[in-house]
Enzyme design. Sequence first.
Site, PDB file in Angstrom:
ATOM      1  N   HIS A 165       0.840  -1.196   0.000  1.00 24.42           N
ATOM      2  CA  HIS A 165       0.000   0.000   0.000  1.00 24.42           C
ATOM      3  C   HIS A 165       0.878   1.250   0.000  1.00 24.42           C
ATOM      4  CE1 HIS A 165      -3.290  -2.754   1.166  1.00 24.42           C
ATOM      5  NE2 HIS A 165      -4.082  -1.829   0.655  1.00 24.42           N
ATOM      6  N   LYS A 169      -0.609   5.013   4.248  1.00 25.03           N
ATOM      7  CA  LYS A 169      -1.461   4.075   4.998  1.00 25.03           C
ATOM      8  C   LYS A 169      -0.899   3.881   6.403  1.00 25.03           C
ATOM      9  CE  LYS A 169      -3.798  -0.388   4.741  1.00 25.03           C
ATOM     10  NZ  LYS A 169      -5.108   0.196   5.082  1.00 25.03           N
TER      11      LYS A 169
END
Length: 278
Positions: A165, A169
């Site tokens: 990600h 995040k």
Amino acid sequence: VIPIVLVGAAGRMGRAVEEAARTADDLEIKARIDRAAPQPLPGVPGPGADPPGYADPTGPDGIQRIQGVEALGAVLARGDVAVDFTSPEGCARAARACAAAGAALVTGTTAIGADAEAALDEAARRVAVLRAPNFSLGLLALRRAVAAALASLPDTWDVEIVERHHRRKEDSPSGTAWLLAREAAAARGGDIAFRHGRDGRLGQRPQGEIGLHAVRGGTWTGDHAVLIAGDGESLELRHVAESRAAFAHGVLAAIRFVAASPAGLYTLEDVPPPKRAP
Ligand code: NAD
């Protein structure tokens, strides 16, 4: 044509759904609702000098603008589908308004808490409600593929999940990685331990373990790979979400599904896969 009332229309997901719905002939955005002073939507005139609450939701060009959340009850009608990507409070409000108006609901708001949970359960007794923490159709296909692969392989094959990600995040591993891990563990049965990352002399990998590994950097939207490794061979099943459009396509499928469904609480798994073109 299915009339859609977009709740959270000014948000990232609201705008992604708006953009996706614009390409579909069978869907029409009937109203846009938000509580925030909305940012301009691509191709849709912004509120300009309108005060918050937007007394005149239709601009001089005849195109509906974003209305304040208090307009929700007045706007919703039987046969509409409300789409909610907001907050716990927005989700609860949308659920109650849908139940009162007889409109179906598609909601993707996450971590909603007890009040909104109860509102959704209550609404599902009167209207069709579809709720999913991840609307990607590709991810749903990945979950099915993993289940099928595990069902046809011996328990001695090791399962490891690697997710990537973007650098912003905050939680690791992702909720979706945990979902994949839990489903893999359920498919295996018995006593399965989850191991997030490996560091130091941990000894040999035990059989009853599923590994989760979080990679962070750049702008990856969401990338989940399930590695299943045997002796001398392995397979890797991977899903990559490149943008929020990946979620929006699943939302459109969910809208069509609830528009034709009786009252009840549904998930994305209930939506039949799209038919192949003849
Ligand atoms: P965002 O902050 O960009 O947008 C949320 C919008 O909702 C904002 O414009 C905000 O003003 C509005 N809003 C919040 N509370 C409201 C209320 N009570 N009444 C009216 N409007 C309200 O957030 P986002 O990235 O679009 O995500 C929204 C939600 O959807 C989050 O819970 C997120 O985790 C979830 N999400 C789910 C999926 C999925 O596939 N299920 C994908 C992405 C995001």
